[in-house]
Scaffold this motif. Structure first.
Motif, short mmCIF file in Angstrom:
data_model
loop_
_atom_site.label_atom_id
_atom_site.label_comp_id
_atom_site.label_asym_id
_atom_site.label_seq_id
_atom_site.Cartn_x
_atom_site.Cartn_y
_atom_site.Cartn_z
N SER A 157 19.57 11.35 -50.68
CA SER A 157 20.36 10.16 -51.02
C SER A 157 20.06 8.99 -50.08
O SER A 157 20.30 7.83 -50.43
CB SER A 157 21.85 10.47 -51.00
N ASN A 158 19.53 9.29 -48.89
CA ASN A 158 19.19 8.22 -47.95
C ASN A 158 18.08 7.34 -48.50
O ASN A 158 18.00 6.15 -48.18
CB ASN A 158 18.75 8.82 -46.61
N TYR A 174 27.17 17.38 -44.35
CA TYR A 174 26.02 16.57 -44.76
C TYR A 174 24.66 17.25 -44.54
O TYR A 174 23.63 16.61 -44.69
CB TYR A 174 26.04 15.24 -44.01
N SER A 180 18.58 19.74 -56.61
CA SER A 180 18.50 18.45 -55.91
C SER A 180 17.09 17.85 -55.93
O SER A 180 16.94 16.64 -56.08
CB SER A 180 18.99 18.60 -54.47
N ARG A 237 20.58 17.31 -50.88
CA ARG A 237 21.01 16.20 -51.74
C ARG A 237 21.43 14.99 -50.91
O ARG A 237 21.09 13.85 -51.24
CB ARG A 237 22.15 16.64 -52.67
N PHE A 238 22.17 15.23 -49.83
CA PHE A 238 22.56 14.12 -48.97
C PHE A 238 21.33 13.51 -48.31
O PHE A 238 21.21 12.29 -48.19
CB PHE A 238 23.54 14.58 -47.89
N TYR A 239 20.40 14.36 -47.90
CA TYR A 239 19.16 13.89 -47.28
C TYR A 239 18.39 12.99 -48.23
O TYR A 239 17.96 11.89 -47.87
CB TYR A 239 18.33 15.10 -46.88
N MET A 266 24.26 11.53 -56.86
CA MET A 266 25.24 12.24 -56.05
C MET A 266 26.20 13.06 -56.91
O MET A 266 26.73 14.08 -56.47
CB MET A 266 26.03 11.26 -55.18
N THR A 289 22.83 18.95 -46.31
CA THR A 289 22.31 19.36 -47.61
C THR A 289 21.10 18.52 -48.00
O THR A 289 20.96 17.36 -47.57
CB THR A 289 23.38 19.22 -48.71
#
Length: 249
Positions: free
Chosen positions: A56-57, A48, A134, A52-54, A214, A50
């Motif tokens: 996505s929050n 996690y 991203s 992109r995950f950051y 995602m 990345t």
């Protein structure tokens, strides 16, 4: 209206709650990025760490953003409404009050949002692993979210000025922005011509936006703007009309 805007702006800037809310929001963004960064350092296989995950929050954090919207609205529509009788007695029209408070709180909410987005992209692209796409996808997904978040902001503003209790506002926000998709899907599932309506509800659109982000397939969607603009128009029309007739104690 200009003089009233100036006086409201002065009062808004003196609100400690506004500055505390802004600071806490920015610190949370930094904290999340820091945790992901150090987790990745400790464990190279940490999945996690990345950008992109950051990002996505926030794309998946519509509820958090709506809470922040409520806190910003509360700055000028909370206890300040107790002095509205005096304001009206000085000849300030209700339309001026309604739109001035909305313009000011929205302005600072958007300013905080821009600062937060810039901070997130800066942290995400420097501290975390980025796939090169991203940040662009993040901005597109945010454009899709914007009209729905604004409609939530306008809904809270209208309900606060109409003196709807906080508990009832919370219930309305849950019904419209969290559960409306599921409710309409159940309600219209036996009606062939309407069984796809739920896909245009705020919660369904926000969920769809997150999935596309995602999956690296996010694109600008007109449906987000149709729903957002329609909701905004309805709540603002009801809000300004009801507020113009409301008895102010």
């Amino acid at each position: 209206m200009i003089n009233y805007l100036k006086s409201e702006r002065y009062r808004l800037l003196r609100k400690k709650s506004l500055h505390i809310t802004s600071l806490v929001c920015l610190l949370l963004l930094v904290a999340v990025a820091t945790v992901l960064y150090y987790s990745q350092k400790v464990d190279p296989n940490f999945p996690y760490g990345t950008s992109r995950f950051y990002y996505s929050n926030i794309i998946g954090g519509g509820g958090f953003i709506i809470i922040v919207s409520f806190l910003f609205n509360f700055s000028l529509t909370g206890k300040d409404t107790d002095v509205l009788k005096n304001v009206v007695s000085f000849g300030i029209s209700r339309n001026t009050i309604f739109w001035s408070k909305l313009i000011l709180t929205l302005r600072y909410f958007l300013l905080l949002s821009v600062i937060g987005i810039a901070l997130m992209i800066g942290l995400g692209e420097t501290l975390l692993t980025s796939d090169g796409q991203s940040a662009k996808d993040f901005l597109i997904a945010l454009v899709n979210m914007l009209p729905i978040i604004l409609s939530a902001f306008f809904t809270i503003h209208s309900l606060k000025l109409l003196k709807v209790g906080d508990v009832y506002i919370f219930i309305v926000m849950l019904l419209v922005f969290v559960f409306s998709g599921d409710l309409l899907r159940i309600l219209f599932r036996q009606v062939t011509s309407l069984n796809e309506v739920y896909k245009y509800t705020p919660d369904a659109l926000l969920h769809d936006n997150l999935l596309h982000f995602m999956n690296h397939t996010v694109t600008f969607g007109y449906q987000y703007w149709i729903t957002g603009v329609l909701l905004s128009s309805i709540v603002l029309l009801i809000g300004v009309t009801k507020f113009a007739k409301q008895t102010i104690d």
